[in-house]
Motif scaffolding. Structure first.
Motif, short mmCIF file in Angstrom:
data_model
loop_
_atom_site.label_atom_id
_atom_site.label_comp_id
_atom_site.label_asym_id
_atom_site.label_seq_id
_atom_site.Cartn_x
_atom_site.Cartn_y
_atom_site.Cartn_z
N GLU A 115 0.83 -1.20 0.00
CA GLU A 115 0.00 0.00 0.00
C GLU A 115 0.87 1.27 0.00
O GLU A 115 0.62 2.22 -0.74
CB GLU A 115 -0.89 -0.02 1.24
CG GLU A 115 -2.16 0.76 1.07
CD GLU A 115 -2.90 0.85 2.40
OE1 GLU A 115 -3.00 -0.17 3.11
OE2 GLU A 115 -3.36 1.96 2.72
N ILE A 116 1.90 1.25 0.84
CA ILE A 116 2.79 2.42 0.89
C ILE A 116 3.53 2.58 -0.43
O ILE A 116 3.65 3.68 -0.97
CB ILE A 116 3.79 2.29 2.05
CG1 ILE A 116 3.04 2.32 3.38
CG2 ILE A 116 4.82 3.42 2.01
CD1 ILE A 116 3.91 2.10 4.58
N ALA A 117 3.98 1.43 -0.97
CA ALA A 117 4.69 1.48 -2.26
C ALA A 117 3.78 2.08 -3.33
O ALA A 117 4.21 2.92 -4.14
CB ALA A 117 5.14 0.08 -2.67
N GLY A 118 2.50 1.71 -3.29
CA GLY A 118 1.53 2.24 -4.25
C GLY A 118 1.38 3.74 -4.09
O GLY A 118 1.35 4.49 -5.08
N GLN A 119 1.29 4.19 -2.83
CA GLN A 119 1.14 5.63 -2.57
C GLN A 119 2.37 6.41 -3.05
O GLN A 119 2.26 7.50 -3.59
CB GLN A 119 0.95 5.88 -1.07
CG GLN A 119 -0.42 5.47 -0.57
CD GLN A 119 -0.45 5.34 0.95
OE1 GLN A 119 0.56 5.52 1.63
NE2 GLN A 119 -1.62 5.00 1.48
#
Ligand code: AMP
Ligand code: MG
Length: 407
Positions: A94-98
Motif C-alpha cells: 500500500e505504501i509502495a503504491g502511494q
C-alpha cells in the motif's frame, strides 16, 4: 517522563549542517512536561546507530530519531532500528503504491530504490507523510516509545505536531515545566555564583543554570511541577532571595536583552538617545536599533574613527583619542549636535594590535551625557576583539539604564 533525541545524518557531523530538529522537538516536549535528558548526533552508520538506540532505550521512555528514512544507501535508520530491537521489516504494498502515485502526480517515474521507503518495522504503526516520501513509524516496546521521523524539518514538524503530539499528550503524566530567566550586567560570573549558590543549591527543583557572555550573565531557573501554578509559585519562591542578593544588577527578569530593556525605559521617559562610537564601530547603534519600534527613541549614531572626523562631526579636540576626556567630549558633542536627551560614547582599544594607541588592548572608556553634564567609566577588559566590543556596548547600555533609573 524523559526523552532522548537522536539526529541521524553524517552531514550533521560536519560544520556545514546543524541539527535544528532536536531544538524544535525539545521545545515541544518541554511544553508537554517531558524532559529531554540526552540528545546525540549519529552519522549514517547502521551499527553505531543501533548501539545508540539500545542505549537510549535503557534510559528514556521516549526515543525520537530524525533523519535517515530516505531511499538511498546512506539512509540506515530503518535497518538500525530493526537490528537494535531484533525485529523484522515488512514490505507494504500500500505504501509502495502511494509512493508511486506521488511520483506520477509530479509527472515522474519512481526509481526502484524508493521502494525501500515502503519497509515498515514489524509491529510499528505507520505515520503518513503528506509533505514528502518517507513515512514515519511509531514503535512501542517494553513501556517505551520509539518514534522514527523524517529528516527535512518541515516534514518532521508536521508529522510530530499533527500525529505524535496528540498521542503523547494522552500518555504523558501532566507536568508543567516553566523557566524564569534573570539577566545581570556588570558582574563577573564567579562573583555572581558565589553570591547566589547558597540559595539555589538548596533546591533540586528548580534546576539552576548560569550562562555567561561578555558583560551579560543569564540565570535560568527551570521548575517542573504538577501544574503551571505550582511551577510559577516555586520559581517565584527561589527568584525572590536571588533577586534580593543581586539587586539592581538584574536588568531583566523575563529574559529580555539589554537593548530591549533600555529601549522601553527611553520610550517611557520620552527621552531620545544618540550615540558616538569609536571602538564599537556602530555595534551600539546596531543593538539599539535591532529592537522593533526603536525609531521612537533612537535619533542618530556617529561612527567616528579618525581624529579629523571626531573634530569635524563632534567637535572633539581632546587628546589622546582613547581617554576619559575624548569619551566625554564625544558624548557631549553628539548630544549637542542631535539635541537628544541622552548621548552615549565609546572609545577604546579593541585589539588585537594597539593601532598606534599608547593604552593597552582592552582599555575602554564609555561616557554618557545628559542635561546635567557628562560622566565617564573606564574598564580594562580581557578577550578578543569581538568580546571587548560586546563588553563595551553592554557597559554603555547599562550606564544608560542606571542613569535613567537614577541608580
Ligand atoms: P534525511 O531524512 O536523513 O535524508 O535528511 C534529509 C535532509 O533533512 C538533510 O539533508 C538535511 O538537510 C535535513 N535534516 C536531516 N536531519 C536534520 C536535523 N536534525 N536538523 C536539521 N535538518 C536536518
Ligand atoms: Mg540523511
Amino acid at each position: 517522563m524523559q526523552a532522548e533525541i537522536i539526529a541521524v545524518g553524517s552531514e550533521l557531523l560536519t560544520s556545514q549542517r546543524l541539527d535544528t530538529n532536536s531544538l524544535y522537538l525539545t521545545d515541544q516536549l518541554n511544553a508537554l512536561g517531558v524532559e529531554v535528558v540526552t540528545k546525540c548526533v549519529v552519522g549514517d552508520d547502521r551499527d553505531r546507530l543501533a548501539d545508540s538506540i539500545r542505549r537510549a532505550f535503557r534510559s528514556a521512555q521516549i526515543v525520537i530519531i530524525t533523519g535517515g528514512l530516505g531511499p538511498t544507501e546512506d539512509d540506515v535508520t530503518r535497518d538500525a532500528v530493526a537490528q537494535a530491537l531484533s525485529r523484522k521489516q515488512r514490505f507494504h504494498e500500500e505504501i509502495a503504491g502511494q509512493l508511486e502515485e506521488r511520483f506520477q502526480k509530479m509527472g515522474r517515474k519512481m526509481a526502484e530504490v524508493n521502494k525501500r521507503q515502503a519497509f515498515i518495522i514489524e509491529g510499528a504503526e505507520i505515520l503518513p507523510n503528506d509533505r514528502g516520501t518517507a513515512p514515519g513509524q511509531w514503535i512501542d516496546e517494553a513501556g517505551a516509545s520509539l518514534l522514527l521521523l523524517p529528516g527535512p524539518p518541515h516534514e518532521m514538524k508536521a508529522m510530530f505536531t499533527l500525529q505524535c503530539l496528540p498521542r503523547l499528550e494522552s500518555r504523558v503524566p501532566k507536568l508543567a515545566i516553566r523557566t524564569l530567566v534573570m539577566r545581570v550586567a556588570g558582574m563577573p560570573e564567579s562573583d555572581l555564583d558565589q553570591l547566589i549558590a547558597p540559595v539555589y543549591k538548596k533546591y533540586e527543583n528548580p534546576v539552576t543554570t548560569i550562562l555567561a557572555a561578555a558583560g551579560d550573565i543569564q540565570v535560568h531557573l527551570r521548575a517542573r511541577c504538577g501544574t503551571e501554578a505550582e511551577a510559577l509559585a516555586l520559581l517565584a519562591e527561589v527568584a525572590a532571595p536571588i533577586g534580593q542578593l543581586l539587586g539592581d544588577r538584574i536588568y531583566s527578569r523575563n529574559g529580555e536583552p539589554m537593548e530591549a530593556v533600555v529601549g522601553e525605559l527611553l520610550r517611557q521617559h520620552r527621552a531620545p538617545v544618540s550615540v558616538a562610537e569609536s571602538c564599537t564601530g556602530g555595534l551600539l547603534a546596531e543593538r539599539l536599533t535591532s529592537v522593533p519600534g526603536s525609531s521612537d527613541y533612537f535619533e542618530a549614531g556617529f561612527v567616528t574613527y579618525t581624529r579629523r572626523l571626531k573634530a569635524e562631526l563632534l567637535g572633539v579636540t581632546t587628546n589622546p583619542l582613547v581617554s576619559k576626556e575624548t569619551a566625554e567630549a564625544m558624548a557631549v558633542g553628539a548630544r549637542q549636535r542631535t539635541g537628544s536627551t541622552y548621548a552615549l560614547s565609546t572609545t577604546g582599544v579593541a585589539g588585537p594590535g594597539q593601532g598606534g594607541e599608547t593604552a593597552p588592548v582592552g582599555t575602554v572608556y564609555v561616557a554618557i551625557a545628559d542635561e546635567s553634564g557628562s560622566r565617564v567609566s573606564h574598564r580594562q577588559f580581557l578577550g578578543d576583539r569581538d568580546r571587548i566590543r560586546q563588553f563595551t556596548t553592554q557597559m554603555a547600555l547599562d550606564m544608560l539604564r542606571r542613569r535613567i533609573l537614577g541608580l
